[in-house]
Scaffold this motif. Structure first.
Motif, PDB file in Angstrom:
ATOM      1  N   LEU A  49       0.831  -1.208   0.000  1.00  0.00           N
ATOM      2  CA  LEU A  49       0.000   0.000   0.000  1.00  0.00           C
ATOM      3  C   LEU A  49       0.863   1.255   0.000  1.00  0.00           C
ATOM      4  CD1 LEU A  49      -2.847  -0.844   2.555  1.00  0.00           C
ATOM      5  CD2 LEU A  49      -3.180  -0.113   0.190  1.00  0.00           C
ATOM      6  N   GLN A  50       1.923   1.204   0.760  1.00  0.00           N
ATOM      7  CA  GLN A  50       2.766   2.387   0.935  1.00  0.00           C
ATOM      8  C   GLN A  50       3.700   2.628  -0.243  1.00  0.00           C
ATOM      9  OE1 GLN A  50       2.257   4.321   3.468  1.00  0.00           O
ATOM     10  NE2 GLN A  50       3.935   5.783   3.249  1.00  0.00           N
ATOM     11  N   ASN A  51       4.161   1.542  -0.880  1.00  0.00           N
ATOM     12  CA  ASN A  51       5.231   1.686  -1.873  1.00  0.00           C
ATOM     13  C   ASN A  51       4.872   1.254  -3.290  1.00  0.00           C
ATOM     14  OD1 ASN A  51       7.734   2.456  -0.129  1.00  0.00           O
ATOM     15  ND2 ASN A  51       6.757   0.779   0.986  1.00  0.00           N
ATOM     16  N   GLY A  52       3.792   0.499  -3.460  1.00  0.00           N
ATOM     17  CA  GLY A  52       3.360   0.177  -4.805  1.00  0.00           C
ATOM     18  C   GLY A  52       3.658  -1.249  -5.245  1.00  0.00           C
ATOM     19  N   LEU A  53       3.371  -1.491  -6.531  1.00  0.00           N
ATOM     20  CA  LEU A  53       3.390  -2.841  -7.108  1.00  0.00           C
ATOM     21  C   LEU A  53       4.770  -3.484  -7.049  1.00  0.00           C
ATOM     22  CD1 LEU A  53       1.590  -3.869 -10.364  1.00  0.00           C
ATOM     23  CD2 LEU A  53       3.974  -4.513 -10.022  1.00  0.00           C
ATOM     24  N   ARG A  54       5.758  -2.858  -7.656  1.00  0.00           N
ATOM     25  CA  ARG A  54       7.073  -3.500  -7.776  1.00  0.00           C
ATOM     26  C   ARG A  54       7.769  -3.665  -6.426  1.00  0.00           C
ATOM     27  NH1 ARG A  54      12.416  -2.054  -8.976  1.00  0.00           N
ATOM     28  NH2 ARG A  54      13.503  -3.600 -10.256  1.00  0.00           N
ATOM     29  N   PRO A  55       7.840  -2.635  -5.568  1.00  0.00           N
ATOM     30  CA  PRO A  55       8.451  -2.853  -4.254  1.00  0.00           C
ATOM     31  C   PRO A  55       7.731  -3.926  -3.443  1.00  0.00           C
ATOM     32  CG  PRO A  55       8.272  -0.508  -4.719  1.00  0.00           C
ATOM     33  CD  PRO A  55       7.493  -1.203  -5.777  1.00  0.00           C
ATOM     34  N   GLY A  56       6.391  -3.956  -3.547  1.00  0.00           N
ATOM     35  CA  GLY A  56       5.647  -4.984  -2.836  1.00  0.00           C
ATOM     36  C   GLY A  56       5.978  -6.370  -3.336  1.00  0.00           C
ATOM     37  N   LEU A  57       6.139  -6.501  -4.653  1.00  0.00           N
ATOM     38  CA  LEU A  57       6.486  -7.794  -5.242  1.00  0.00           C
ATOM     39  C   LEU A  57       7.886  -8.233  -4.818  1.00  0.00           C
ATOM     40  CD1 LEU A  57       5.355  -9.957  -7.127  1.00  0.00           C
ATOM     41  CD2 LEU A  57       6.418  -8.746  -9.038  1.00  0.00           C
ATOM     42  N   ALA A  96      -3.837  -5.006  -2.260  1.00  0.00           N
ATOM     43  CA  ALA A  96      -3.177  -3.786  -1.795  1.00  0.00           C
ATOM     44  C   ALA A  96      -2.804  -2.885  -2.962  1.00  0.00           C
ATOM     45  CB  ALA A  96      -1.935  -4.147  -0.977  1.00  0.00           C
ATOM     46  N   VAL A  97      -2.323  -3.482  -4.041  1.00  0.00           N
ATOM     47  CA  VAL A  97      -1.965  -2.703  -5.239  1.00  0.00           C
ATOM     48  C   VAL A  97      -3.206  -2.049  -5.835  1.00  0.00           C
ATOM     49  CG1 VAL A  97      -1.106  -2.869  -7.600  1.00  0.00           C
ATOM     50  CG2 VAL A  97       0.111  -4.033  -5.752  1.00  0.00           C
ATOM     51  N   VAL A  98      -4.306  -2.805  -5.921  1.00  0.00           N
ATOM     52  CA  VAL A  98      -5.550  -2.257  -6.454  1.00  0.00           C
ATOM     53  C   VAL A  98      -6.059  -1.128  -5.568  1.00  0.00           C
ATOM     54  CG1 VAL A  98      -7.978  -2.764  -6.958  1.00  0.00           C
ATOM     55  CG2 VAL A  98      -6.197  -4.384  -7.640  1.00  0.00           C
ATOM     56  N   LEU A  99      -5.988  -1.320  -4.261  1.00  0.00           N
ATOM     57  CA  LEU A  99      -6.441  -0.273  -3.339  1.00  0.00           C
ATOM     58  C   LEU A  99      -5.585   0.981  -3.471  1.00  0.00           C
ATOM     59  CD1 LEU A  99      -8.207   0.763  -1.044  1.00  0.00           C
ATOM     60  CD2 LEU A  99      -6.744  -0.479   0.579  1.00  0.00           C
ATOM     61  N   ARG A 100      -4.290   0.818  -3.615  1.00  0.00           N
ATOM     62  CA  ARG A 100      -3.394   1.967  -3.781  1.00  0.00           C
ATOM     63  C   ARG A 100      -3.719   2.723  -5.064  1.00  0.00           C
ATOM     64  NH1 ARG A 100       1.915   3.895  -2.675  1.00  0.00           N
ATOM     65  NH2 ARG A 100       2.969   4.657  -4.537  1.00  0.00           N
TER      66      ARG A 100
END
Length: 308
Positions: A49-57, A96-100
């Motif tokens: 949520l805080q950092n986005g798709l790639r960092p989360g992955l 989380a990515v969709v919510l962001r």
């Protein structure tokens, strides 16, 4: 909780540490430690949520590796624990990515429903109706229970139960995983709101709603599941169970917001949850409330009552 949330978003290594440690420990003494798996998945949700798709992955992949190593050292089951954890982590990361991106709890929950429905459809396309397989596996468990003289269970009753449950198992598992993922997402969002804007999650949850078209689609699926159209009705039944999770959360949002508008004591919401835990009928009423929310609109009605 604020300190833990701060640690998670401090950097990818800290996030990997929290996710992997909580997940590995959750398998040590289930069910006592099982809740830690939700904490680990929620940490992944918060970081995404805080950092986005790639960092989360990246954190997801790193946590998978770290969890595998820790679990291998602690229980000699590294691969099994890491692979099992992915079934929860991937949906949480996606939501989380969709919510962001959308800033919509409804869209995040619907993305999880779409993922579960796709999984069910692929299962039917690749393997056919899974109900006979579930019936076989459950019957083996039922026979083992019936063979235990200490339990004194009736074999015919267990067989009847298996016959009723087997057709629901695929959708129930997908729905249960969706419920777990939404719960972890909500916890992660709550942590984020603690750090950035206290009370934000409450406002977002109170405003959670679906449009009339989606409610009509849910009703249509339920009707289709009730008629005898073979595999079409079977798939509709599984999809109905998955969508029921989203309508459950909408119903809970209606319940919370309505009681807040009426300035009801907190004891009422506690009593409602106790009732839902004890009576499946009460839980079903909440689901139906979420399903009919576009027409009932209890939140708007009670807000007007409070205003005037």
């Amino acid at each position: 909780m604020r300190a833990l949330a701060g640690l998670i978003i401090a950097g990818p290594l800290q996030a990997v540490l929290v996710v992997s440690l909580c997940t590995a420990l959750s398998f040590l003494a289930p069910p006592i430690t099982s809740l830690l798996s939700y904490v680990g998945a929620a940490a992944l949700g918060l970081y995404s949520l805080q950092n986005g798709l790639r960092p989360g992955l990246i954190v997801l992949a790193g946590a998978g590796l770290a969890t595998g190593i820790l679990s291998e050292l602690l229980m000699h089951q590294g691969i099994a624990v890491a692979v099992t954890s992915m079934f929860l982590w991937l949906p949480v990361w996606l939501a989380a990515v969709v919510l962001r991106m959308t800033r919509s709890l409804a869209m995040a929950m619907l993305s999880l429903s779409a993922l579960g429905m796709l999984g069910v459809l692929l299962t039917y396309l690749l393997y056919g109706d899974p109900a006979p397989w579930w019936q076989q596996q459950l019957q083996l468990m039922a026979d083992a229970l019936a063979a235990n003289p200490e339990l004194q269970l009736d074999s015919a009753t267990l067989t009847s139960f298996v016959d009723q449950v087997a057709p629901l198992m695929t959708g129930s598992l997908a729905a249960g995983l969706g419920f777990a993922a939404i719960t972890c997402l909500m916890l992660g969002r709550w942590w984020q709101s603690l750090l950035l804007k206290p009370g934000a999650l409450r406002a977002e949850f109170y405003a959670l709603r679906l449009n009339a078209g989606l409610s009509l689609a849910g009703i249509a699926l339920s009707v289709l599941a009730a008629v005898n159209l073979g595999i079409v009705s079977s798939i509709a039944l599984q999809w109905s169970l998955i969508l029921m999770v989203v309508f459950l959360f909408v119903g809970l949002a209606v319940l919370h917001a309505t009681l807040a508008n009426m300035k009801a004591a907190k004891g009422w919401i506690i009593a409602a949850y106790v009732l839902m835990g004890l009576l499946p009928q009460a839980l079903l009423m909440v689901v139906v409330t979420g399903l009919l929310d576009p027409w009932l609109d209890l939140r708007r009605r009670t807000a007007k009552t409070e205003t005037h």
